[in-house]
Design a protein around this motif. Sequence first.
Motif, PDB file in Angstrom:
ATOM      1  N   GLY A 113     -21.988  42.499 -10.595  1.00  0.00           N
ATOM      2  CA  GLY A 113     -20.756  41.801 -10.273  1.00  0.00           C
ATOM      3  C   GLY A 113     -20.359  42.162  -8.851  1.00  0.00           C
ATOM      4  N   TYR A 114     -19.381  41.439  -8.290  1.00  0.00           N
ATOM      5  CA  TYR A 114     -18.983  41.637  -6.898  1.00  0.00           C
ATOM      6  C   TYR A 114     -17.472  41.760  -6.761  1.00  0.00           C
ATOM      7  CZ  TYR A 114     -23.648  40.065  -5.541  1.00  0.00           C
ATOM      8  OH  TYR A 114     -24.998  39.955  -5.375  1.00  0.00           O
ATOM      9  N   PHE A 115     -17.051  42.608  -5.809  1.00  0.00           N
ATOM     10  CA  PHE A 115     -15.648  42.625  -5.410  1.00  0.00           C
ATOM     11  C   PHE A 115     -15.564  42.586  -3.897  1.00  0.00           C
ATOM     12  CE2 PHE A 115     -16.364  47.299  -5.606  1.00  0.00           C
ATOM     13  CZ  PHE A 115     -15.825  47.716  -4.391  1.00  0.00           C
ATOM     14  N   GLY A 116     -14.382  42.197  -3.398  1.00  0.00           N
ATOM     15  CA  GLY A 116     -14.126  42.187  -1.964  1.00  0.00           C
ATOM     16  C   GLY A 116     -13.153  43.294  -1.605  1.00  0.00           C
ATOM     17  N   ASP A 117     -13.458  44.032  -0.520  1.00  0.00           N
ATOM     18  CA  ASP A 117     -12.542  45.076  -0.052  1.00  0.00           C
ATOM     19  C   ASP A 117     -11.398  44.426   0.719  1.00  0.00           C
ATOM     20  OD1 ASP A 117     -13.348  44.606   2.603  1.00  0.00           O
ATOM     21  OD2 ASP A 117     -14.135  46.621   2.908  1.00  0.00           O
ATOM     22  N   PRO A 118     -10.473  45.199   1.317  1.00  0.00           N
ATOM     23  CA  PRO A 118      -9.330  44.581   1.992  1.00  0.00           C
ATOM     24  C   PRO A 118      -9.687  43.595   3.101  1.00  0.00           C
ATOM     25  CG  PRO A 118      -8.832  46.870   1.575  1.00  0.00           C
ATOM     26  CD  PRO A 118     -10.298  46.668   1.213  1.00  0.00           C
ATOM     27  N   ASP A 119     -10.869  43.724   3.695  1.00  0.00           N
ATOM     28  CA  ASP A 119     -11.289  42.789   4.734  1.00  0.00           C
ATOM     29  C   ASP A 119     -12.220  41.710   4.203  1.00  0.00           C
ATOM     30  OD1 ASP A 119     -10.437  43.573   7.693  1.00  0.00           O
ATOM     31  OD2 ASP A 119     -10.598  45.384   6.487  1.00  0.00           O
ATOM     32  N   GLY A 120     -12.451  41.700   2.894  1.00  0.00           N
ATOM     33  CA  GLY A 120     -13.307  40.687   2.300  1.00  0.00           C
ATOM     34  C   GLY A 120     -14.778  41.042   2.267  1.00  0.00           C
ATOM     35  N   TYR A 121     -15.150  42.237   2.773  1.00  0.00           N
ATOM     36  CA  TYR A 121     -16.553  42.646   2.697  1.00  0.00           C
ATOM     37  C   TYR A 121     -16.945  42.736   1.230  1.00  0.00           C
ATOM     38  CZ  TYR A 121     -16.290  43.725   7.649  1.00  0.00           C
ATOM     39  OH  TYR A 121     -16.124  43.640   9.007  1.00  0.00           O
ATOM     40  N   ARG A 122     -18.059  42.133   0.882  1.00  0.00           N
ATOM     41  CA  ARG A 122     -18.498  42.060  -0.502  1.00  0.00           C
ATOM     42  C   ARG A 122     -19.320  43.273  -0.897  1.00  0.00           C
ATOM     43  NH1 ARG A 122     -14.960  38.404  -0.334  1.00  0.00           N
ATOM     44  NH2 ARG A 122     -15.410  36.331  -1.145  1.00  0.00           N
ATOM     45  N   TRP A 123     -18.899  43.874  -1.998  1.00  0.00           N
ATOM     46  CA  TRP A 123     -19.619  44.979  -2.627  1.00  0.00           C
ATOM     47  C   TRP A 123     -20.244  44.463  -3.914  1.00  0.00           C
ATOM     48  CZ3 TRP A 123     -20.345  50.154  -1.484  1.00  0.00           C
ATOM     49  CH2 TRP A 123     -19.686  50.634  -0.343  1.00  0.00           C
ATOM     50  N   GLU A 124     -21.536  44.660  -4.051  1.00  0.00           N
ATOM     51  CA  GLU A 124     -22.221  44.364  -5.308  1.00  0.00           C
ATOM     52  C   GLU A 124     -22.280  45.654  -6.113  1.00  0.00           C
ATOM     53  OE1 GLU A 124     -26.455  42.617  -6.929  1.00  0.00           O
ATOM     54  OE2 GLU A 124     -26.452  43.812  -5.092  1.00  0.00           O
ATOM     55  N   ILE A 125     -21.842  45.600  -7.352  1.00  0.00           N
ATOM     56  CA  ILE A 125     -21.983  46.730  -8.265  1.00  0.00           C
ATOM     57  C   ILE A 125     -23.095  46.327  -9.222  1.00  0.00           C
ATOM     58  CG2 ILE A 125     -20.824  48.275  -9.868  1.00  0.00           C
ATOM     59  CD1 ILE A 125     -19.698  48.211  -6.943  1.00  0.00           C
ATOM     60  N   ALA A 126     -24.150  47.139  -9.287  1.00  0.00           N
ATOM     61  CA  ALA A 126     -25.354  46.695  -9.980  1.00  0.00           C
ATOM     62  C   ALA A 126     -25.986  47.766 -10.857  1.00  0.00           C
ATOM     63  CB  ALA A 126     -26.396  46.230  -8.954  1.00  0.00           C
ATOM     64  N   HIS A 127     -26.489  47.298 -11.978  1.00  0.00           N
ATOM     65  CA  HIS A 127     -27.411  48.076 -12.808  1.00  0.00           C
ATOM     66  C   HIS A 127     -28.753  47.358 -12.685  1.00  0.00           C
ATOM     67  CE1 HIS A 127     -29.529  49.979 -16.017  1.00  0.00           C
ATOM     68  NE2 HIS A 127     -29.627  48.830 -16.682  1.00  0.00           N
ATOM     69  N   ASN A 128     -29.738  48.051 -12.150  1.00  0.00           N
ATOM     70  CA  ASN A 128     -31.079  47.494 -11.975  1.00  0.00           C
ATOM     71  C   ASN A 128     -32.026  48.314 -12.840  1.00  0.00           C
ATOM     72  OD1 ASN A 128     -33.659  46.809 -11.156  1.00  0.00           O
ATOM     73  ND2 ASN A 128     -33.145  46.700  -8.985  1.00  0.00           N
ATOM     74  N   PRO A 129     -32.493  47.757 -13.978  1.00  0.00           N
ATOM     75  CA  PRO A 129     -33.315  48.525 -14.910  1.00  0.00           C
ATOM     76  C   PRO A 129     -34.777  48.654 -14.497  1.00  0.00           C
ATOM     77  CG  PRO A 129     -33.020  46.311 -15.747  1.00  0.00           C
ATOM     78  CD  PRO A 129     -32.198  46.409 -14.479  1.00  0.00           C
ATOM     79  N   THR A 130     -35.153  48.150 -13.329  1.00  0.00           N
ATOM     80  CA  THR A 130     -36.544  48.217 -12.894  1.00  0.00           C
ATOM     81  C   THR A 130     -36.837  49.561 -12.214  1.00  0.00           C
ATOM     82  OG1 THR A 130     -36.202  47.346 -10.660  1.00  0.00           O
ATOM     83  CG2 THR A 130     -36.415  45.717 -12.458  1.00  0.00           C
ATOM     84  N   PRO A 131     -38.108  49.884 -12.001  1.00  0.00           N
ATOM     85  CA  PRO A 131     -38.434  51.123 -11.279  1.00  0.00           C
ATOM     86  C   PRO A 131     -37.788  51.179  -9.895  1.00  0.00           C
ATOM     87  CG  PRO A 131     -40.375  50.309 -12.410  1.00  0.00           C
ATOM     88  CD  PRO A 131     -39.321  49.244 -12.549  1.00  0.00           C
ATOM     89  N   LEU A 132     -37.669  50.041  -9.222  1.00  0.00           N
ATOM     90  CA  LEU A 132     -37.022  50.026  -7.909  1.00  0.00           C
ATOM     91  C   LEU A 132     -35.569  50.472  -8.033  1.00  0.00           C
ATOM     92  CD1 LEU A 132     -37.245  49.418  -4.892  1.00  0.00           C
ATOM     93  CD2 LEU A 132     -36.568  47.066  -5.413  1.00  0.00           C
ATOM     94  N   GLY A 133     -34.890  50.055  -9.079  1.00  0.00           N
ATOM     95  CA  GLY A 133     -33.508  50.462  -9.295  1.00  0.00           C
ATOM     96  C   GLY A 133     -33.358  51.966  -9.400  1.00  0.00           C
ATOM     97  N   ALA A 134     -34.326  52.625 -10.020  1.00  0.00           N
ATOM     98  CA  ALA A 134     -34.267  54.083 -10.162  1.00  0.00           C
ATOM     99  C   ALA A 134     -34.385  54.793  -8.827  1.00  0.00           C
ATOM    100  CB  ALA A 134     -35.364  54.558 -11.112  1.00  0.00           C
ATOM    101  N   THR A 135     -34.986  54.164  -7.825  1.00  0.00           N
ATOM    102  CA  THR A 135     -35.184  54.836  -6.539  1.00  0.00           C
ATOM    103  C   THR A 135     -33.880  55.014  -5.769  1.00  0.00           C
ATOM    104  OG1 THR A 135     -35.624  52.814  -5.265  1.00  0.00           O
ATOM    105  CG2 THR A 135     -37.513  53.886  -6.323  1.00  0.00           C
ATOM    106  N   VAL A 136     -32.833  54.263  -6.110  1.00  0.00           N
ATOM    107  CA  VAL A 136     -31.581  54.358  -5.350  1.00  0.00           C
ATOM    108  C   VAL A 136     -30.494  55.130  -6.088  1.00  0.00           C
ATOM    109  CG1 VAL A 136     -32.031  52.274  -4.012  1.00  0.00           C
ATOM    110  CG2 VAL A 136     -30.763  52.100  -6.156  1.00  0.00           C
ATOM    111  N   LEU A 137     -30.802  55.631  -7.280  1.00  0.00           N
ATOM    112  CA  LEU A 137     -29.809  56.421  -8.017  1.00  0.00           C
ATOM    113  C   LEU A 137     -29.950  57.891  -7.647  1.00  0.00           C
ATOM    114  CD1 LEU A 137     -29.913  54.796 -11.558  1.00  0.00           C
ATOM    115  CD2 LEU A 137     -28.222  54.446  -9.752  1.00  0.00           C
ATOM    116  N   PRO A 138     -28.830  58.613  -7.641  1.00  0.00           N
ATOM    117  CA  PRO A 138     -28.917  60.059  -7.344  1.00  0.00           C
ATOM    118  C   PRO A 138     -29.649  60.807  -8.439  1.00  0.00           C
ATOM    119  CG  PRO A 138     -26.606  59.341  -7.629  1.00  0.00           C
ATOM    120  CD  PRO A 138     -27.483  58.162  -7.827  1.00  0.00           C
TER     121      PRO A 138
END
Length: 138
Positions: A113-138
Amino acid sequence: MEQRISFVTLAVADLEASRRFYLDGLGWTAELDVPGEVLMIRAGEHLLLSLWDRAHFEAEVGPTMTGPGIAPFTLAHNVATPGEVDAVLDTARTAGAAVVHAAEQRDWGGYTGYFGDPDGYRWEIAHNPTPLGATVLP
């Protein structure tokens, strides 16, 4: 040149509104806070989000484009579960964000899903169940 990004810098119209949103609303912590000029927030192990007052930004890098529409990029925050996507979107909404696209299951297998900050910059909040998704999680 090493393959990495050190800063993501955004020009903002109202630095105080950005401070309230990111620090007070989302609960993030400033690494550097120069009122009226710049707010820097650690966004990763070796990555800072730099929010610059638009006038100071333009003085250093040149005029910015303005007009209808949104900037042609997104920032992304990946989480481990679909429930966390919903929770982050709720936190952003409570902080004053406009949720511009409710979370949904995507054709590629993720949940975003997406939200906009006070200036409208779009943030994607994502769950990516693929191996690539695991590479960006802490």
